[in-house]
Design an enzyme around this catalytic site. Structure first.
Site, mmCIF file in Angstrom:
data_model
loop_
_atom_site.group_PDB
_atom_site.id
_atom_site.type_symbol
_atom_site.label_atom_id
_atom_site.label_comp_id
_atom_site.label_asym_id
_atom_site.label_seq_id
_atom_site.Cartn_x
_atom_site.Cartn_y
_atom_site.Cartn_z
ATOM 1 C CB ALA A 82 -17.970 -53.776 -8.107
ATOM 2 N N GLY B 67 -14.468 -56.122 -11.282
ATOM 3 C CA GLY B 67 -15.701 -56.486 -11.987
ATOM 4 C C GLY B 67 -15.619 -56.214 -13.479
ATOM 5 C CD GLU C 268 -14.981 -60.439 -10.871
ATOM 6 O OE1 GLU C 268 -15.399 -59.299 -10.571
ATOM 7 O OE2 GLU C 268 -14.902 -61.362 -10.052
ATOM 8 C CD GLU D 205 -11.633 -57.903 -7.600
ATOM 9 O OE1 GLU D 205 -10.466 -58.253 -7.874
ATOM 10 O OE2 GLU D 205 -12.565 -57.975 -8.413
#
Ligand code: CAA
Length: 281
Positions: free
Chosen positions: A89, A132, A135, A155
């Site tokens: 992200a 992300g 993911e 993260e």
């Protein structure tokens, strides 16, 4: 307004399904394969290592919706660059966000459009698939990786934890101990180890992975689309159901395929030693 934009894009996708399709800011979409029946989404934010800012994910959602509604398309490939599938992200976008905003606007929740796709989605991963990015790859149905790819959930290094399903899907993909180690340390996993652990289906030389993913998409798109959709639904349901419930769902799906033309077509073609001509119905 958004609906109108989406409809326009869907119609455009249908109209130009044999050529590079739409002009987006952060992605490139095309159809691929000899029959142009594989939807192709390339994340195209090269300098930022395909960091998944919200507008980029909105574009991916729109493109995927277009491919979902195009009856010619039987599978979708999502890829990035040789350097990065996606490095997570967008940290710049998140840096100054506050709790009320991320909570009330359900930040990252919309990414689940990926797991709701009915058509099989293949991730072709080169380079970094982090946070992300990892993911998103895991929300796809099959992951093909280039031999220099790395997967990780770093993260923890940012003072947060995965927020788009990483803690859940990684455990299911590679088991608790390996997943816990990666999530607690941010350690990356190589493509080769990811294949051994079951996260990745196959590893290819860097320059071949996208082509191989498209070939796989073509093979899948050549199957009955109704059977492929049910197969996908059953396999994905295995994450949430007990064995008994899963078997029950599978049996019901299997039985329901006998109400479809493609079951007769497939079995008759086998017995007559012919190639089936699917009707997708
Ligand atoms: N968000 C925003 N920008 C990013 C980014 C990210 N996730 N990852 C990389 N970038 C940007 C860098 O800021 C840099 O931009 P500038 O050139 O403008 O400085 C550019 O991409 C290139 O990155 P690096 O210079 O850092 O390249 P490198 O080769 O030295 O390192 C890397 C590559 C190891 C991937 C490193 O960039 C990195 O660690 N990135 C962050 C990975 C990360 O923490 N991801 C998780 C994000 S949080 C998340 O994803 C939450 C969730 O669950 C959804």
């Amino acid at each position: 307004m958004l609906c109108q934009r989406l409809l326009t894009r869907v119609l455009q996708t249908r109209a130009f399904s044999t050529a590079p399709t739409l002009s987006y800011e952060y992605i490139i979409t095309e159809t691929k394969g000899e029959k142009n029946n594989v939807g192709f989404i390339k994340l195209n934010r090269f300098k930022a290592l395909n960091a998944l800012c919200s507008p980029l994910m909105t574009e991916v959602s729109e493109a995927l919706t277009g491919f979902e509604t195009d009856p010619k398309i039987g599978a979708v490939v999502i890829t990035g660059s040789d350097r990065a599938f996606a490095a997570g992200a967008d940290i710049g976008e998140m840096q100054n966000m506050e709790f009320p905003e991320v909570y009330t606007k359900q930040f990252l929740t919309k990414w689940s459009f990926l797991k709701q796709a009915r058509k099989p989605v293949i991730a072709a991963v080169n380079g970094f698939a982090l946070g992300g990015g990892c993911e998103v790859a895991m929300m796809c149905d099959i992951i093909y990786a280039g031999e220099k790819a790395f997967f990780g959930q770093p993260e923890i290094n940012l003072g947060v934890i995965p927020g788009a399903g990483g803690t859940q899907r990684l455990v299911r993909a590679i088991g608790k101990s390996k997943a816990m180690e990666m999530v607690l340390t941010g350690e990356k996993m190589s493509a080769q180890d990811a294949e051994k652990a079951g996260l990745v289906s196959k590893v290819f030389p860097v320059e071949e992975v996208v082509g191989e993913a498209i070939k796989l998409g073509e093979r899948i798109a050549g199957m009955s689309k109704v059977a492929a959709a049910m197969a996908k639904e059953c396999v994905n349901a295995a994450d949430n159901l007990s064995l008994d419930e899963g078997e029950r769902l599978e049996k019901r799906m299997f039985h329901s395929l006998f109400a479809c033309k493609d079951q007769k077509i497939g079995m008759t073609a086998f017995l007559e030693k012919k190639q089936p001509e699917w009707t997708d119905s």
